[in-house]
Write a protein that holds these residues in place. Structure first.
Motif, PDB file in Angstrom:
ATOM      1  N   THR A 176      52.155  36.387 -16.240  1.00 31.26           N
ATOM      2  CA  THR A 176      52.017  36.020 -16.831  1.00 31.26           C
ATOM      3  C   THR A 176      52.276  35.130 -17.925  1.00 31.26           C
ATOM      4  O   THR A 176      52.899  35.491 -18.501  1.00 31.26           O
ATOM      5  CB  THR A 176      50.827  37.059 -17.464  1.00 31.26           C
ATOM      6  OG1 THR A 176      49.532  38.186 -16.564  1.00 31.26           O
ATOM      7  CG2 THR A 176      49.837  36.056 -18.268  1.00 31.26           C
ATOM      8  N   PHE A 177      52.212  34.084 -17.854  1.00 28.15           N
ATOM      9  CA  PHE A 177      52.763  32.765 -19.269  1.00 28.15           C
ATOM     10  C   PHE A 177      51.467  32.733 -20.531  1.00 28.15           C
ATOM     11  O   PHE A 177      50.131  32.478 -19.770  1.00 28.15           O
ATOM     12  CB  PHE A 177      52.596  31.514 -18.742  1.00 28.15           C
ATOM     13  CG  PHE A 177      54.004  30.797 -19.640  1.00 28.15           C
ATOM     14  CD1 PHE A 177      55.145  31.176 -19.264  1.00 28.15           C
ATOM     15  CD2 PHE A 177      53.211  30.124 -20.184  1.00 28.15           C
ATOM     16  CE1 PHE A 177      55.854  30.276 -20.142  1.00 28.15           C
ATOM     17  CE2 PHE A 177      54.455  28.963 -21.264  1.00 28.15           C
ATOM     18  CZ  PHE A 177      55.271  29.533 -20.917  1.00 28.15           C
ATOM     19  N   TRP A 195      51.075  21.714 -21.459  1.00 25.60           N
ATOM     20  CA  TRP A 195      51.765  21.941 -21.038  1.00 25.60           C
ATOM     21  C   TRP A 195      52.840  22.869 -20.234  1.00 25.60           C
ATOM     22  O   TRP A 195      53.940  23.442 -21.679  1.00 25.60           O
ATOM     23  CB  TRP A 195      53.060  20.860 -20.392  1.00 25.60           C
ATOM     24  CG  TRP A 195      52.349  19.572 -19.916  1.00 25.60           C
ATOM     25  CD1 TRP A 195      52.228  18.818 -18.856  1.00 25.60           C
ATOM     26  CD2 TRP A 195      52.216  18.310 -21.060  1.00 25.60           C
ATOM     27  NE1 TRP A 195      51.779  17.153 -19.571  1.00 25.60           N
ATOM     28  CE2 TRP A 195      51.060  17.697 -20.886  1.00 25.60           C
ATOM     29  CE3 TRP A 195      51.704  18.663 -22.890  1.00 25.60           C
ATOM     30  CZ2 TRP A 195      50.922  16.533 -21.653  1.00 25.60           C
ATOM     31  CZ3 TRP A 195      51.526  17.860 -23.334  1.00 25.60           C
ATOM     32  CH2 TRP A 195      51.042  16.505 -22.894  1.00 25.60           C
ATOM     33  N   MET A 196      53.141  23.816 -19.268  1.00 26.02           N
ATOM     34  CA  MET A 196      53.291  25.317 -19.545  1.00 26.02           C
ATOM     35  C   MET A 196      53.946  25.620 -17.851  1.00 26.02           C
ATOM     36  O   MET A 196      53.556  25.156 -16.656  1.00 26.02           O
ATOM     37  CB  MET A 196      52.411  26.319 -19.496  1.00 26.02           C
ATOM     38  CG  MET A 196      51.864  26.508 -20.927  1.00 26.02           C
ATOM     39  SD  MET A 196      50.405  27.064 -20.588  1.00 26.02           S
ATOM     40  CE  MET A 196      48.672  26.480 -20.445  1.00 26.02           C
ATOM     41  N   PRO A 197      55.083  26.176 -17.813  1.00 30.21           N
ATOM     42  CA  PRO A 197      55.959  26.168 -16.515  1.00 30.21           C
ATOM     43  C   PRO A 197      54.973  27.027 -15.354  1.00 30.21           C
ATOM     44  O   PRO A 197      54.075  27.777 -15.577  1.00 30.21           O
ATOM     45  CB  PRO A 197      57.319  26.968 -16.938  1.00 30.21           C
ATOM     46  CG  PRO A 197      56.465  27.601 -18.053  1.00 30.21           C
ATOM     47  CD  PRO A 197      55.627  26.833 -19.029  1.00 30.21           C
ATOM     48  N   ILE A 198      55.184  26.800 -14.088  1.00 31.65           N
ATOM     49  CA  ILE A 198      54.883  27.572 -12.657  1.00 31.65           C
ATOM     50  C   ILE A 198      55.821  27.099 -11.881  1.00 31.65           C
ATOM     51  O   ILE A 198      56.720  25.469 -12.057  1.00 31.65           O
ATOM     52  CB  ILE A 198      53.141  26.523 -12.538  1.00 31.65           C
ATOM     53  CG1 ILE A 198      52.979  27.929 -11.689  1.00 31.65           C
ATOM     54  CG2 ILE A 198      54.053  25.054 -12.010  1.00 31.65           C
ATOM     55  CD1 ILE A 198      51.729  28.400 -11.191  1.00 31.65           C
ATOM     56  N   PRO A 199      56.352  27.857 -10.790  1.00 28.63           N
ATOM     57  CA  PRO A 199      57.456  27.743  -9.812  1.00 28.63           C
ATOM     58  C   PRO A 199      57.452  26.915  -8.665  1.00 28.63           C
ATOM     59  O   PRO A 199      55.870  26.305  -8.421  1.00 28.63           O
ATOM     60  CB  PRO A 199      57.534  29.063  -9.200  1.00 28.63           C
ATOM     61  CG  PRO A 199      56.414  29.830  -9.466  1.00 28.63           C
ATOM     62  CD  PRO A 199      55.102  29.466 -10.902  1.00 28.63           C
ATOM     63  N   GLY A 449      57.135  25.404 -23.302  1.00 31.89           N
ATOM     64  CA  GLY A 449      56.063  24.527 -22.792  1.00 31.89           C
ATOM     65  C   GLY A 449      55.921  23.701 -23.855  1.00 31.89           C
ATOM     66  O   GLY A 449      56.644  23.400 -24.141  1.00 31.89           O
ATOM     67  N   GLU A 450      55.159  22.408 -23.488  1.00 33.96           N
ATOM     68  CA  GLU A 450      55.054  21.515 -24.494  1.00 33.96           C
ATOM     69  C   GLU A 450      53.290  21.606 -24.763  1.00 33.96           C
ATOM     70  O   GLU A 450      52.844  21.031 -25.001  1.00 33.96           O
ATOM     71  CB  GLU A 450      55.287  20.129 -24.039  1.00 33.96           C
ATOM     72  CG  GLU A 450      56.559  20.211 -23.167  1.00 33.96           C
ATOM     73  CD  GLU A 450      57.943  20.152 -24.330  1.00 33.96           C
ATOM     74  OE1 GLU A 450      57.394  19.490 -25.552  1.00 33.96           O
ATOM     75  OE2 GLU A 450      59.267  20.033 -24.477  1.00 33.96           O
ATOM     76  N   VAL A 451      53.775  20.791 -26.185  1.00 36.52           N
ATOM     77  CA  VAL A 451      52.177  20.701 -27.411  1.00 36.52           C
ATOM     78  C   VAL A 451      51.762  19.862 -27.576  1.00 36.52           C
ATOM     79  O   VAL A 451      53.332  19.591 -28.607  1.00 36.52           O
ATOM     80  CB  VAL A 451      51.858  22.290 -27.946  1.00 36.52           C
ATOM     81  CG1 VAL A 451      50.652  22.268 -28.835  1.00 36.52           C
ATOM     82  CG2 VAL A 451      52.173  22.848 -27.792  1.00 36.52           C
TER      83      VAL A 451
END
Length: 476
Positions: A176-177, A195-199, A449-451
């Motif tokens: 969980t992120f 924006w948040m990471p995912i494989p 992540g980025e905001v």
């Protein structure tokens, strides 16, 4: 002097001033870069403020980015020399002024001069115990313990059966992120973009699934940074929460060097070969000095890419200890930074490895995300090396520092990687999808992540994110 000559002189002077002003405007970026390099941040900011409004408007995002970089450097270099010396002597009372001066000289203590004032990197004292020659024996012992822990994971993997691609020890991961933006950092009613990471799918990762999410999601397309994108309207007095859970299968992959030597073929001049042996500005740049260094490391005449890459890997792992890093966005060229400062974190030595390999015609590329080792979950960067007849082979120069003096593990991370990974990035500094308008908080990598909102980027001090590993179980 008569009136005519006076008027002529005045006109010439005004013409020269106007020409100089025009030149300053045309070269404003180069002038700002020079001032920043010299640590003259106040002058750099003043120059940008004094630009004509038309120039400021046309370059608003660039000016914002340069000011943010200076702000980030100021946040990284917050330790006064007095407080730094005090912290050192609290742990090492016998430290002399001469020792401290030498640590600064050899870059074991990182120092800058900003607007005429000496300031130390905020992690300088913590890094000292990792970088000073006086502490090498203890650090070597710590590396030996870490190497033994890693060997246990590798031995378990070796007892499993590989698939057709040589991947084995498959595990199913559920994670969980979350990302929480602080209350009232933007006006209520404005939209946060996150924006948040995912494989992503590759030989070692498959069956990627977004299990749940608390807001509508847009998955990235075409970017080398694989992301989950969400939006939300800020509410007055309330933090804004973003959350998603995902799962994927991940495996270990290692190819023994003797097997690689038997399989490797001469490189073909394909578009992919050209791409991954070329420059990628600003951090993968093959200068004459980099090429000369790479040729020196591999022995000049070495033609076998497996052996040449091995030489580069061990040259790095035996020379550049790990240390807490400055923000990547504040460093102009990371491999040059590593060579100059004689240390680097995982991504920094990874970029050095990639650049040196490319300099001698060995394709190499970036990969990064998270390390998921029990009790040691964290951001991590590594890479891949391409060998004709084999394909892309994982490499982790940073982990190699821990295993450099372990005979059984010395070459493992040269051409392999363990199962405890989540790769979400396959390049550095790519555009995000959907595209981000303002400078990223991390301009090279992507893990936290980025905001941003319509008013600009939101830096790390305005929000926090968290990666939670819910489970990691062997695939039956």
């Amino acid at each position: 002097m008569n009136l005519k000559n006076l008027l002529l002189g005045a006109a010439l002077m005004m013409g020269a001033i106007t020409a100089q002003a025009a030149t300053d405007v045309a070269n404003w970026r180069a002038n700002v870069d020079q001032l920043m390099d010299a640590g003259e941040f106040a002058q750099a900011s003043k120059l940008m403020k004094q630009l004509p409004s038309k120039v400021r408007k046309a370059n608003a995002v660039t000016i914002d980015s340069l000011n943010q970089i200076m702000d980030r450097i100021r946040m990284d270099f917050t330790l006064s020399p007095e407080d730094g010396v005090k912290a050192i002597r609290e742990k090492m009372p016998e430290a002399t002024d001469e020792q401290i001066a030498n640590w600064k000289k050899v870059k074991a203590i990182e120092v800058m001069n900003i607007d005429g004032k000496e300031v130390w990197f905020r992690k300088a004292v913590r890094n000292l115990w990792l970088l000073g020659e006086e502490f090498a024996e203890k650090n070597n012992n710590d590396n030996a313990e870490e190497s033994e822990d890693l060997r246990k994971h590798v031995l378990r993997a070796m007892n499993t059966v590989p698939d057709a691609n040589g991947v084995r020890d498959w595990h199913h991961v559920n994670a969980t992120f979350t990302l929480d933006v602080n209350a009232d950092v933007i006006p209520a009613g404005e939209t946060l973009r996150v924006w948040m990471p995912i494989p992503y799918e590759n030989l070692r990762q498959k069956n990627i699934k977004l299990e749940s999410h608390n807001r509508p999601v847009v998955m990235s397309e075409g970017s080398k940074h694989h992301t989950v994108y969400m939006e939300a309207v800020a509410e007055k007095g309330k933090p804004t929460h973003f959350e998603y859970t995902f799962s994927y299968d991940v495996g270990e992959r290692h190819i023994a060097q003797q097997d690689l030597l038997a399989m490797v073929e001469p490189y073909k001049m394909t578009p992919e070969y050209v791409k991954y042996t070329s420059n990628e500005y600003p951090h993968i740049v093959i200068t004459d000095s980099i090429r000369n260094l790479a040729e020196y490391i591999v022995g000049g005449q070495e033609q076998n890419p497996v052996i040449a890459a091995n030489h580069i890997y061990h040259w790095i792992t035996s020379r550049f200890p790990w240390a807490g890093a400055r923000e990547y966005s504040t460093i102009k060229n990371i491999p040059e930074y590593v060579l100059e400062n004689k240390h680097g974190d995982c991504g920094q030595v990874g970029l050095l490895y990639i650049t040196l390999c490319r300099a001698v015609g060995i394709p190499a590329r970036w990969e990064s995300g998270y390390m998921l080792h029990p009790g040691a979950i964290n951001f991590h960067d590594w890479g891949e090396t391409y060998f004709e007849g084999v394909g892309w082979v994982p490499v982790d120069a940073s982990f190699g520092r821990s295993t450099e003096h372990n005979e059984q593990m010395r070459d493992y991370y040269t051409t392999g990687i363990d199962v405890y990974r989540m790769a979400s990035n396959e390049a550095v500094g790519d555009k995000l999808s959907p595209e981000k308008k303002y400078i990223r908080s991390e301009t090279v990598d992507f893990q936290m992540g980025e905001v941003e909102w319509t008013g600009g980027n939101l830096y790390y001090d305005k929000w926090n994110s968290n990666f939670k590993l819910n489970s990691m179980e062997p695939v039956k």
